[in-house]
Design a protein around this motif. Structure first.
Motif, PDB file in Angstrom:
ATOM      1  N   GLU A  42      -1.691 -23.737   5.485  1.00  0.00           N
ATOM      2  CA  GLU A  42      -0.664 -22.894   4.892  1.00  0.00           C
ATOM      3  C   GLU A  42      -0.772 -21.478   5.437  1.00  0.00           C
ATOM      4  O   GLU A  42      -1.854 -20.904   5.461  1.00  0.00           O
ATOM      5  N   GLN A  43       0.335 -20.915   5.872  1.00  0.00           N
ATOM      6  CA  GLN A  43       0.362 -19.551   6.371  1.00  0.00           C
ATOM      7  C   GLN A  43       0.319 -18.604   5.171  1.00  0.00           C
ATOM      8  O   GLN A  43       1.070 -18.751   4.217  1.00  0.00           O
ATOM      9  N   VAL A  44      -0.560 -17.626   5.233  1.00  0.00           N
ATOM     10  CA  VAL A  44      -0.650 -16.630   4.177  1.00  0.00           C
ATOM     11  C   VAL A  44       0.289 -15.482   4.546  1.00  0.00           C
ATOM     12  O   VAL A  44       0.173 -14.891   5.607  1.00  0.00           O
ATOM     13  N   VAL A  45       1.227 -15.214   3.662  1.00  0.00           N
ATOM     14  CA  VAL A  45       2.217 -14.174   3.900  1.00  0.00           C
ATOM     15  C   VAL A  45       1.819 -12.945   3.089  1.00  0.00           C
ATOM     16  O   VAL A  45       1.483 -13.051   1.909  1.00  0.00           O
ATOM     17  N   PHE A  46       1.861 -11.787   3.734  1.00  0.00           N
ATOM     18  CA  PHE A  46       1.509 -10.537   3.066  1.00  0.00           C
ATOM     19  C   PHE A  46       2.612 -10.163   2.090  1.00  0.00           C
ATOM     20  O   PHE A  46       3.793 -10.119   2.439  1.00  0.00           O
ATOM     21  N   ASP A  47       2.236  -9.894   0.846  1.00  0.00           N
ATOM     22  CA  ASP A  47       3.175  -9.496  -0.192  1.00  0.00           C
ATOM     23  C   ASP A  47       2.835  -8.075  -0.628  1.00  0.00           C
ATOM     24  O   ASP A  47       1.878  -7.862  -1.377  1.00  0.00           O
ATOM     25  N   PRO A  48       3.619  -7.086  -0.151  1.00  0.00           N
ATOM     26  CA  PRO A  48       3.315  -5.690  -0.498  1.00  0.00           C
ATOM     27  C   PRO A  48       3.323  -5.434  -1.999  1.00  0.00           C
ATOM     28  O   PRO A  48       2.504  -4.671  -2.501  1.00  0.00           O
ATOM     29  N   GLU A  49       4.223  -6.077  -2.716  1.00  0.00           N
ATOM     30  CA  GLU A  49       4.298  -5.846  -4.156  1.00  0.00           C
ATOM     31  C   GLU A  49       3.027  -6.338  -4.851  1.00  0.00           C
ATOM     32  O   GLU A  49       2.510  -5.690  -5.752  1.00  0.00           O
ATOM     33  N   GLU A  50       2.512  -7.471  -4.415  1.00  0.00           N
ATOM     34  CA  GLU A  50       1.257  -7.989  -4.983  1.00  0.00           C
ATOM     35  C   GLU A  50       0.092  -7.069  -4.626  1.00  0.00           C
ATOM     36  O   GLU A  50      -0.764  -6.780  -5.451  1.00  0.00           O
ATOM     37  N   LYS A  51       0.061  -6.595  -3.391  1.00  0.00           N
ATOM     38  CA  LYS A  51      -1.017  -5.712  -2.939  1.00  0.00           C
ATOM     39  C   LYS A  51      -0.959  -4.364  -3.656  1.00  0.00           C
ATOM     40  O   LYS A  51      -1.980  -3.711  -3.850  1.00  0.00           O
ATOM     41  N   SER A  52       0.226  -3.944  -4.063  1.00  0.00           N
ATOM     42  CA  SER A  52       0.374  -2.629  -4.702  1.00  0.00           C
ATOM     43  C   SER A  52      -0.339  -2.552  -6.045  1.00  0.00           C
ATOM     44  O   SER A  52      -0.544  -1.468  -6.572  1.00  0.00           O
ATOM     45  N   LYS A  53      -0.739  -3.690  -6.597  1.00  0.00           N
ATOM     46  CA  LYS A  53      -1.459  -3.671  -7.877  1.00  0.00           C
ATOM     47  C   LYS A  53      -2.764  -2.900  -7.763  1.00  0.00           C
ATOM     48  O   LYS A  53      -3.226  -2.315  -8.731  1.00  0.00           O
ATOM     49  N   SER A  54      -3.334  -2.876  -6.558  1.00  0.00           N
ATOM     50  CA  SER A  54      -4.560  -2.100  -6.384  1.00  0.00           C
ATOM     51  C   SER A  54      -4.258  -0.602  -6.254  1.00  0.00           C
ATOM     52  O   SER A  54      -5.153   0.222  -6.408  1.00  0.00           O
ATOM     53  N   CYS A  55      -3.007  -0.249  -5.985  1.00  0.00           N
ATOM     54  CA  CYS A  55      -2.612   1.163  -5.854  1.00  0.00           C
ATOM     55  C   CYS A  55      -2.442   1.824  -7.222  1.00  0.00           C
ATOM     56  O   CYS A  55      -2.506   3.046  -7.342  1.00  0.00           O
ATOM     57  N   ILE A  56      -2.226   1.009  -8.238  1.00  0.00           N
ATOM     58  CA  ILE A  56      -1.946   1.520  -9.588  1.00  0.00           C
ATOM     59  C   ILE A  56      -3.087   2.366 -10.117  1.00  0.00           C
ATOM     60  O   ILE A  56      -2.861   3.357 -10.813  1.00  0.00           O
TER      61      ILE A  56
END
Length: 117
Positions: A42-56
Protein backbone atom coordinates in the motif's frame (compact mmCIF):
# COMPACT_ATOMS: atom_id res chain seq x y z
CA UNK A 1 44.24 -45.52 19.99
CA UNK A 2 44.31 -41.75 20.03
CA UNK A 3 41.79 -39.70 18.11
CA UNK A 4 42.68 -36.52 16.31
CA UNK A 5 40.94 -33.60 18.08
CA UNK A 6 40.94 -31.43 14.96
CA UNK A 7 38.55 -33.64 12.94
CA UNK A 8 35.31 -32.46 14.68
CA UNK A 9 36.32 -28.82 14.26
CA UNK A 10 37.11 -29.44 10.59
CA UNK A 11 33.71 -31.07 10.04
CA UNK A 12 31.92 -28.18 11.75
CA UNK A 13 33.84 -25.72 9.54
CA UNK A 14 32.91 -27.64 6.37
CA UNK A 15 29.23 -27.80 7.37
CA UNK A 16 29.29 -24.06 8.10
CA UNK A 17 30.80 -23.25 4.71
CA UNK A 18 28.23 -25.45 2.95
CA UNK A 19 25.44 -23.71 4.87
CA UNK A 20 26.79 -20.26 3.96
CA UNK A 21 27.01 -21.31 0.29
CA UNK A 22 23.41 -22.54 0.14
CA UNK A 23 22.06 -19.51 2.01
CA UNK A 24 23.93 -17.24 -0.41
CA UNK A 25 22.36 -19.01 -3.38
CA UNK A 26 18.95 -18.72 -1.73
CA UNK A 27 19.54 -15.01 -1.09
CA UNK A 28 20.41 -14.37 -4.74
CA UNK A 29 17.14 -15.99 -5.77
CA UNK A 30 15.18 -13.95 -3.26
CA UNK A 31 16.86 -10.71 -4.30
CA UNK A 32 15.42 -11.04 -7.79
CA UNK A 33 11.95 -11.45 -6.30
CA UNK A 34 12.47 -8.48 -3.98
CA UNK A 35 13.74 -6.32 -6.85
CA UNK A 36 10.55 -6.98 -8.81
CA UNK A 37 8.60 -5.45 -5.95
CA UNK A 38 5.36 -6.43 -4.38
CA UNK A 39 2.30 -5.02 -6.12
CA UNK A 40 0.19 -5.61 -3.02
CA UNK A 41 2.05 -3.00 -0.96
CA UNK A 42 0.00 0.00 0.00
CA UNK A 43 1.32 3.43 -0.94
CA UNK A 44 1.44 5.80 2.02
CA UNK A 45 0.06 9.18 1.02
CA UNK A 46 1.10 12.28 2.94
CA UNK A 47 -1.89 13.99 4.57
CA UNK A 48 -1.02 17.56 5.62
CA UNK A 49 -4.18 17.90 7.69
CA UNK A 50 -3.33 14.78 9.69
CA UNK A 51 0.28 15.93 10.14
CA UNK A 52 -0.89 19.37 11.31
CA UNK A 53 -2.09 17.79 14.57
CA UNK A 54 1.49 17.99 15.77
CA UNK A 55 1.52 21.74 14.94
CA UNK A 56 -1.31 22.44 17.38
CA UNK A 57 0.95 22.23 20.41
CA UNK A 58 2.85 25.36 19.35
CA UNK A 59 0.54 27.19 16.93
CA UNK A 60 -2.70 26.72 18.90
CA UNK A 61 -5.84 24.64 18.47
CA UNK A 62 -6.96 26.52 15.36
CA UNK A 63 -3.40 27.16 14.11
CA UNK A 64 -4.05 30.89 14.60
CA UNK A 65 -1.04 31.40 16.82
CA UNK A 66 -0.42 31.07 20.49
CA UNK A 67 1.34 33.68 22.60
CA UNK A 68 4.24 35.06 20.61
CA UNK A 69 4.23 32.11 18.16
CA UNK A 70 2.79 33.15 14.78
CA UNK A 71 -0.31 31.59 13.35
CA UNK A 72 -0.47 29.54 10.18
CA UNK A 73 -3.90 30.84 9.18
CA UNK A 74 -3.68 33.64 6.58
CA UNK A 75 0.09 33.64 6.78
CA UNK A 76 1.99 36.39 5.02
CA UNK A 77 4.77 34.00 3.97
CA UNK A 78 5.03 32.89 0.36
CA UNK A 79 5.09 29.25 -0.64
CA UNK A 80 8.87 29.34 -1.11
CA UNK A 81 9.36 30.94 2.31
CA UNK A 82 7.15 28.31 3.94
CA UNK A 83 9.10 25.52 2.24
CA UNK A 84 12.33 27.05 3.51
CA UNK A 85 11.01 27.27 7.08
CA UNK A 86 9.72 23.68 6.92
CA UNK A 87 13.07 22.41 5.63
CA UNK A 88 15.50 24.51 7.67
CA UNK A 89 13.48 25.72 10.62
CA UNK A 90 13.63 29.22 12.02
CA UNK A 91 14.98 30.96 15.10
CA UNK A 92 13.38 34.26 15.88
CA UNK A 93 11.67 36.46 18.41
CA UNK A 94 8.70 34.12 18.44
CA UNK A 95 10.79 31.11 19.38
CA UNK A 96 12.25 28.25 17.46
CA UNK A 97 10.60 26.35 14.64
CA UNK A 98 12.50 23.07 14.09
CA UNK A 99 13.16 22.03 10.52
CA UNK A 100 12.59 18.64 8.97
CA UNK A 101 9.27 17.87 10.63
CA UNK A 102 7.70 16.95 7.28
CA UNK A 103 10.87 15.85 5.48
CA UNK A 104 10.22 15.25 1.82
CA UNK A 105 6.69 16.68 1.97
CA UNK A 106 7.45 20.35 2.48
CA UNK A 107 5.78 21.48 -0.74
CA UNK A 108 2.51 19.68 0.01
CA UNK A 109 2.48 21.06 3.56
CA UNK A 110 3.21 24.61 2.34
CA UNK A 111 0.37 24.41 -0.17
CA UNK A 112 -1.98 23.21 2.56
CA UNK A 113 -0.93 26.00 4.94
CA UNK A 114 -1.65 28.58 2.23
CA UNK A 115 -5.24 27.24 1.95
CA UNK A 116 -5.96 27.91 5.66
CA UNK A 117 -8.39 30.77 6.25
Amino acid sequence: MKRNAIVPYFLIMVMGLVLVFFLSVKGVGDSKEIAQGDDDTEQVVFDPEEKSKSCISCHGDNLEGKGNIPGLVNTELSKDELIDVLKNGRNGDAGMMPGGLVAGNEEAMAEWILTLE
